[in-house]
Design an enzyme around this catalytic site. Structure first.
Site, PDB file in Angstrom:
ATOM      1  N   LEU A 119       0.843  -1.190   0.000  1.00 38.65           N
ATOM      2  CA  LEU A 119       0.000   0.000   0.000  1.00 38.65           C
ATOM      3  C   LEU A 119       0.883   1.246   0.000  1.00 38.65           C
ATOM      4  O   LEU A 119       1.918   1.283   0.670  1.00 38.65           O
ATOM      5  CB  LEU A 119      -0.908  -0.025   1.229  1.00 38.65           C
ATOM      6  CG  LEU A 119      -1.935  -1.168   1.203  1.00 38.65           C
ATOM      7  CD1 LEU A 119      -2.530  -1.401   2.585  1.00 38.65           C
ATOM      8  CD2 LEU A 119      -3.032  -0.902   0.172  1.00 38.65           C
ATOM      9  N   HIS A 162       2.558 -11.306   8.815  1.00 38.62           N
ATOM     10  CA  HIS A 162       3.587 -11.788   7.887  1.00 38.62           C
ATOM     11  C   HIS A 162       4.194 -13.073   8.457  1.00 38.62           C
ATOM     12  O   HIS A 162       4.503 -13.134   9.646  1.00 38.62           O
ATOM     13  CB  HIS A 162       4.668 -10.717   7.703  1.00 38.62           C
ATOM     14  CG  HIS A 162       5.714 -11.140   6.732  1.00 38.62           C
ATOM     15  ND1 HIS A 162       5.506 -11.112   5.365  1.00 38.62           N
ATOM     16  CD2 HIS A 162       6.958 -11.629   6.915  1.00 38.62           C
ATOM     17  CE1 HIS A 162       6.586 -11.581   4.758  1.00 38.62           C
ATOM     18  NE2 HIS A 162       7.484 -11.895   5.674  1.00 38.62           N
TER      19      HIS A 162
HETATM   20  C1  GAR Z   1      -0.648 -16.012   5.588  1.00 37.77           C
HETATM   21  O1  GAR Z   1       0.316 -16.989   5.843  1.00 37.77           O
HETATM   22  C2  GAR Z   1      -0.074 -14.632   5.805  1.00 37.77           C
HETATM   23  O2  GAR Z   1       0.851 -14.578   6.854  1.00 37.77           O
HETATM   24  C3  GAR Z   1       0.600 -14.376   4.486  1.00 37.77           C
HETATM   25  O3  GAR Z   1      -0.309 -14.874   3.529  1.00 37.77           O
HETATM   26  C4  GAR Z   1      -1.004 -15.973   4.095  1.00 37.77           C
HETATM   27  C5  GAR Z   1      -2.474 -15.775   3.859  1.00 37.77           C
HETATM   28  O4  GAR Z   1      -3.189 -16.923   4.220  1.00 37.77           O
HETATM   29  N1  GAR Z   1       0.874 -12.987   4.277  1.00 37.77           N
HETATM   30  C6  GAR Z   1       1.945 -12.543   3.628  1.00 37.77           C
HETATM   31  O5  GAR Z   1       2.776 -13.275   3.148  1.00 37.77           O
HETATM   32  C7  GAR Z   1       2.039 -11.021   3.543  1.00 37.77           C
HETATM   33  N2  GAR Z   1       3.343 -10.636   3.111  1.00 37.77           N
HETATM   34  P1  GAR Z   1      -4.755 -16.886   4.393  1.00 37.77           P
HETATM   35  O6  GAR Z   1      -5.320 -16.285   3.092  1.00 37.77           O
HETATM   36  O7  GAR Z   1      -5.154 -18.319   4.537  1.00 37.77           O
HETATM   37  O8  GAR Z   1      -5.090 -16.048   5.585  1.00 37.77           O
END
Ligand code: GAR
Length: 202
Positions: free
Chosen positions: A95, A111
């Protein structure tokens, strides 16, 4: 005290969104998910939200001439639904300062690493490739950098010798599902105080 209204932004499967909803349903979180916005039309998170009767909206970058207009469309919906806290739950876009300033101090992200280690994409793969023995997850307020904002909570998860991206992400995800509702709860209870890079829990 009135319920904190959450606006969840997510790009994918939505398991963190579901964990947050489960916490609300269990009475552990005095909040309401006002709406879910995805930048991907086919994201599972939109189906999960709609099944729960939560307004679920797709806003795609390709439909706007500029990033700022795309973000303005997201901000407009968040405002329309009176969102207090913007919750990034697997929202795979950075963002801009424009958006961050609109919701200053009221955007959280999760994260899957112990920041500042392994920011950005493929955090699990980065941690395994580096040979780290420990990774985990971080919940932080969002600033205009990539995964750089003030850290609210972190929890470590050991990396095992035979871990793959799949096995490690599964164990980290289980921790994410516990930690994110806790961090949101602290926000709802007005117990998070940002002092520079430091988030004090009061
Ligand atoms: C999660 O593991 C979150 O930590 C990660 O995406 C996944 C979403 O899973 N986020 C990132 O990598 C942000 N940089 P979900 O859609 O099952 O909640």
């Amino acid at each position: 005290m009135s319920k904190t209204i959450l606006g969840i932004l997510a790009s994918g499967r939505g398991s963190n969104m579901q964990a947050i909803c489960n916490s609300i349903d269990a009475g552990l979180l005095h909040a309401k998910v006002g709406l879910v916005i995805s930048d991907k039309a086919n994201a599972k998170v939109l189906e999960h939200a709609a099944a729960k009767g939560i307004p679920a909206i797709c806003i795609e970058r390709k439909d706007f001439p500029s990033k700022q207009e795309f973000e303005a469309a997201i901000a407009q919906q968040l405002t329309l639904y009176h969102v207090d806290l913007v919750v990034l739950a697997g929202f795979m876009r950075i963002l801009s300062a424009y958006f961050v300033n609109l919701f200053s101090g009221s955007i959280m992200n999760i994260h899957p690493s112990l920041l500042p280690a392994f920011p950005g994409l493929d955090a699990h793969e980065q941690a395994i490739a580096y040979g780290a023995k420990v990774s985990g997850c971080t919940i932080h307020f969002v600033d205009e950098g990539m995964d750089t904002g003030p850290i609210i909570m972190q929890q470590a998860v050991s990396i095992l010798a035979d871990d793959t991206v799949e096995t490690l992400s599964e164990r980290i995800l289980a921790v994410e599902h516990k930690l994110y509702p806790q961090a949101i709860r602290l926000y709802c209870e007005q117990r998070l105080c940002i002092e520079g890079r430091n988030v004090k829990i009061i």
